[in-house]
Structures are given as structure tokens and as C-alpha cells.
Write a protein that holds these residues in place. Structure first.
Motif, PDB file in Angstrom:
ATOM      1  N   GLU A 258       0.845  -1.190   0.000  1.00  0.00           N
ATOM      2  CA  GLU A 258       0.000   0.000   0.000  1.00  0.00           C
ATOM      3  C   GLU A 258       0.886   1.250   0.000  1.00  0.00           C
ATOM      4  N   LEU A 259       0.678   2.089  -1.002  1.00  0.00           N
ATOM      5  CA  LEU A 259       1.481   3.291  -1.182  1.00  0.00           C
ATOM      6  C   LEU A 259       0.566   4.508  -1.246  1.00  0.00           C
ATOM      7  N   PHE A 260       1.122   5.673  -0.910  1.00  0.00           N
ATOM      8  CA  PHE A 260       0.334   6.899  -0.920  1.00  0.00           C
ATOM      9  C   PHE A 260       1.082   8.018  -1.625  1.00  0.00           C
TER      10      PHE A 260
ATOM     11  N   ILE B  40       4.762  16.825  -4.907  1.00  0.00           N
ATOM     12  CA  ILE B  40       4.160  15.516  -4.670  1.00  0.00           C
ATOM     13  C   ILE B  40       5.028  14.758  -3.668  1.00  0.00           C
ATOM     14  N   TYR B  41       4.426  14.305  -2.585  1.00  0.00           N
ATOM     15  CA  TYR B  41       5.119  13.506  -1.570  1.00  0.00           C
ATOM     16  C   TYR B  41       4.716  12.046  -1.762  1.00  0.00           C
ATOM     17  N   TYR B  42       5.699  11.160  -1.724  1.00  0.00           N
ATOM     18  CA  TYR B  42       5.466   9.732  -1.907  1.00  0.00           C
ATOM     19  C   TYR B  42       5.853   9.011  -0.612  1.00  0.00           C
ATOM     20  N   PHE B  43       4.949   8.195  -0.063  1.00  0.00           N
ATOM     21  CA  PHE B  43       5.283   7.520   1.188  1.00  0.00           C
ATOM     22  C   PHE B  43       4.501   6.213   1.333  1.00  0.00           C
ATOM     23  N   HIS B  44       4.985   5.363   2.209  1.00  0.00           N
ATOM     24  CA  HIS B  44       4.299   4.110   2.544  1.00  0.00           C
ATOM     25  C   HIS B  44       4.378   3.920   4.045  1.00  0.00           C
ATOM     26  N   ALA B  45       3.494   3.062   4.570  1.00  0.00           N
ATOM     27  CA  ALA B  45       3.361   2.925   6.019  1.00  0.00           C
ATOM     28  C   ALA B  45       4.528   2.191   6.662  1.00  0.00           C
ATOM     29  N   GLY B  46       5.294   1.455   5.879  1.00  0.00           N
ATOM     30  CA  GLY B  46       6.436   0.743   6.439  1.00  0.00           C
ATOM     31  C   GLY B  46       6.091  -0.586   7.053  1.00  0.00           C
ATOM     32  N   SER B  47       4.826  -1.021   6.923  1.00  0.00           N
ATOM     33  CA  SER B  47       4.413  -2.291   7.532  1.00  0.00           C
ATOM     34  C   SER B  47       4.399  -3.442   6.532  1.00  0.00           C
ATOM     35  N   ASN B  48       4.599  -3.126   5.257  1.00  0.00           N
ATOM     36  CA  ASN B  48       4.563  -4.169   4.232  1.00  0.00           C
ATOM     37  C   ASN B  48       5.885  -4.917   4.153  1.00  0.00           C
ATOM     38  N   LEU B  49       5.836  -6.227   4.296  1.00  0.00           N
ATOM     39  CA  LEU B  49       7.034  -7.070   4.160  1.00  0.00           C
ATOM     40  C   LEU B  49       8.152  -6.654   5.098  1.00  0.00           C
TER      41      LEU B  49
ATOM     42  N   ARG C 188       9.421   5.623   3.702  1.00  0.00           N
ATOM     43  CA  ARG C 188       8.749   4.981   4.831  1.00  0.00           C
ATOM     44  C   ARG C 188       8.343   6.062   5.830  1.00  0.00           C
ATOM     45  N   PHE C 189       7.036   6.096   6.147  1.00  0.00           N
ATOM     46  CA  PHE C 189       6.521   7.121   7.041  1.00  0.00           C
ATOM     47  C   PHE C 189       5.330   6.545   7.789  1.00  0.00           C
ATOM     48  N   PRO C 190       5.339   6.568   9.132  1.00  0.00           N
ATOM     49  CA  PRO C 190       4.230   5.978   9.884  1.00  0.00           C
ATOM     50  C   PRO C 190       2.891   6.618   9.513  1.00  0.00           C
ATOM     51  N   ILE C 191       1.955   5.798   9.097  1.00  0.00           N
ATOM     52  CA  ILE C 191       0.659   6.298   8.673  1.00  0.00           C
ATOM     53  C   ILE C 191      -0.392   5.231   8.898  1.00  0.00           C
ATOM     54  N   GLN C 192      -1.584   5.654   9.275  1.00  0.00           N
ATOM     55  CA  GLN C 192      -2.705   4.730   9.447  1.00  0.00           C
ATOM     56  C   GLN C 192      -3.856   5.230   8.588  1.00  0.00           C
ATOM     57  N   ALA C 193      -4.292   4.403   7.650  1.00  0.00           N
ATOM     58  CA  ALA C 193      -5.366   4.778   6.735  1.00  0.00           C
ATOM     59  C   ALA C 193      -6.523   3.813   6.907  1.00  0.00           C
ATOM     60  N   SER C 194      -7.727   4.348   6.957  1.00  0.00           N
ATOM     61  CA  SER C 194      -8.901   3.493   7.131  1.00  0.00           C
ATOM     62  C   SER C 194     -10.111   4.148   6.477  1.00  0.00           C
TER      63      SER C 194
END
Length: 248
Positions: free
Chosen positions: A78-80, A94-103, A118-124
Motif C-alpha cells: 500500500e502506497l500513498f 508531490i510527496y510519496y510515502f508508505h506505512a512501512g508495515s509491508n514485508l 517509509r513514514f508511519p501512517i494509518q489509513a482506514s
């Protein structure tokens, strides 16, 4: 096995065809066998649509969905993307980041040649409920002060904006498809930059909370924002003479 579309080709039932250029990660399965036309058809951009090509019929699908049906599917990545609006925020960064929890990925993830930090993020809240448009929540770490810094810069351009109107794009693919650069040996035989779920695009509707630890945003579909109407352009007789004309 997937084949690239070509003119006047004989296709059997169940054959998988790929457009000559990337098409939102979609592939097309032959549901009616036949011979393709002399020119490439207008490919669908949504999963499950029928495409007509001379006497051939296809149904669109994503290779990511097909892989999820396997007994041991690959992990979902999951990427944002966060895109600013120059008119509102003073820049089109444009900022590109991911939650860091994948793999257990603790570093950057490269997808289509772009590095996602990698940047701590919670999406729901991305699921559709009873026909209502989703209004996802995005909770982002503010420990480093990065988000507050961005907000300060934005609010200097538009007072109290707090990133309202910025575009958030959720990108999802499978680990088996990510760039070879993500692997220690630089090799990934299944890398496929076209294999991704349909992008989910939202706008930041408001900043709902901000502390030293986190900043929370509420997202909305572009058509679900306050003051937005469909269609956006008013239809008048000067543009469309037939408006208001009725026949029996």
C-alpha cells in the motif's frame, strides 16, 4: 500466458490479451473467440467491463485480483501520494510515502521507478458502505514535525487551509510485482509496473486533529466536497440549442 494485442489475430476462448500500452494495470480475457479487428479497440479502464473487438469479446480484469485467488497470494503493498495544489498551497509538490508495515520494509519502496519514503501512517475507511461514498481517515505521524512544517508553509499561502484541497492517491499492488531495485540482488522476475489495483483518488476535506504525535485528515471523493455539483458546467441553450425542446 499473456499476449500483446495485434491486428487480425485469431484468439481462442480464455486467451489473455494485454493492450499495446499500459492500461491502468488491466488485462483482458477472451469471452468470445474470433479474429481481432484492424485497429486496437477502446480498452475499458474499469474491472469487469466488456470490450468489443471485431467479433472478439473480452472482459477486463486485473492481474492483482487473479493472484489473490491463489492458495498463497503475495502480500499487498500500500502506497500513498500527496499532491499539493499550487493555487491553494503555493507549490505543486508531490510527496510519496508508505506505512512501512509491508514485508517488514523499513526503507523506501520503489514502484515504477519512484521511491516511496517509509513514514508511519494509518489509513482506514476506504470501503463503500450501503451505497455511500467513502470518507477515509488518514492519521500521519508528526513526531519529526514534518507535517506541521508543511502545514505552516501552506497556511502562509492560504490562511487556515491546513492542506484542504490537496490530492491523496492510494496505490496498491502486490509484493511480487514491485521493482527489482527493492531486492538485495536487484532481480525480480515477476516485476510488472502495470499490475496494480485501480487507483483510489481523494481530496483532503479537512484537518480533523493535530498533536505533537499525529495529524489526522478526513478525505472525501472529489464529487463529495462541499459546494461541488455535477455537472460542474451549466448547460444553456446558447451551448446546447436542443435544451428544453420536446417532441411527441
Amino acid at each position: 500466458m499473456t499476449t500483446v494485442w495485434s491486428a487480425s489475430a485469431s484468439l481462442s476462448l480464455g486467451a489473455i490479451v494485454a493492450p499495446t500500452s499500459a492500461n491502468n494495470g488491466l488485462f483482458f480475457k477472451v469471452t468470445t473467440a474470433g479474429t481481432t479487428g484492424s485497429s486496437e479497440p477502446n480498452w475499458a479502464s474499469v474491472v469487469g467491463q466488456t470490450v468489443y473487438d471485431n467479433d472478439v469479446r473480452y472482459v477486463s480484469f486485473s492481474s492483482t485480483f487473479a493472484d489473490l485467488q491463489s492458495i498463497n497470494p503475495s502480500a499487498i503493498i500500500e502506497l500513498f501520494q500527496l499532491k499539493l495544489d499550487s493555487a491553494l498551497h503555493g507549490a505543486s509538490t508531490i510527496y510519496y510515502f508508505h506505512a512501512g508495515s509491508n514485508l517488514n520494509a523499513n526503507n523506501k519502496i520503489k514502484w515504477k521507478g519512484v521511491e516511496y519514503l517509509r513514514f508511519p501512517i494509518q489509513a482506514s475507511g476506504f470501503a463503500f458502505q450501503k451505497g455511500q461514498l467513502p470518507r477515509p481517515r488518514l492519521i500521519v505521524s508528526n513526531v519529526t514535525g514534518l507535517i506541521s512544517s508543511i502545514l505552516l508553509d501552506v497556511n502562509e499561502v492560504t490562511a487556515g487551509n491546513d492542506l484542504t484541497g490537496a490530492t491523496v492517491t492510494r496505490v496498491r499492488t502486490l509484493a511480487k510485482f514491485i521493482d527489482a531495485d527493492n531486492f538485495a540482488d536487484g532481480v525480480n522476475a515477476t516485476a510488472d509496473p502495470s499490475a496494480e489495483f485501480p487507483k483510489e483518488i481523494y481530496s483532503i476535506d479537512r484537518k480533523s486533529a493535530e498533536t505533537r504525535e499525529t495529524v489526522e485528515f478526513e478525505l472525501a471523493a472529489p464529487t463529495d466536497l462541499a459546494g461541488v455539483r455535477i455537472p460542474k458546467r451549466q448547460a444553456t441553450r446558447s451551448l446546447f440549442p436542443a435544451i428544453g425542446t420536446f417532441t411527441q
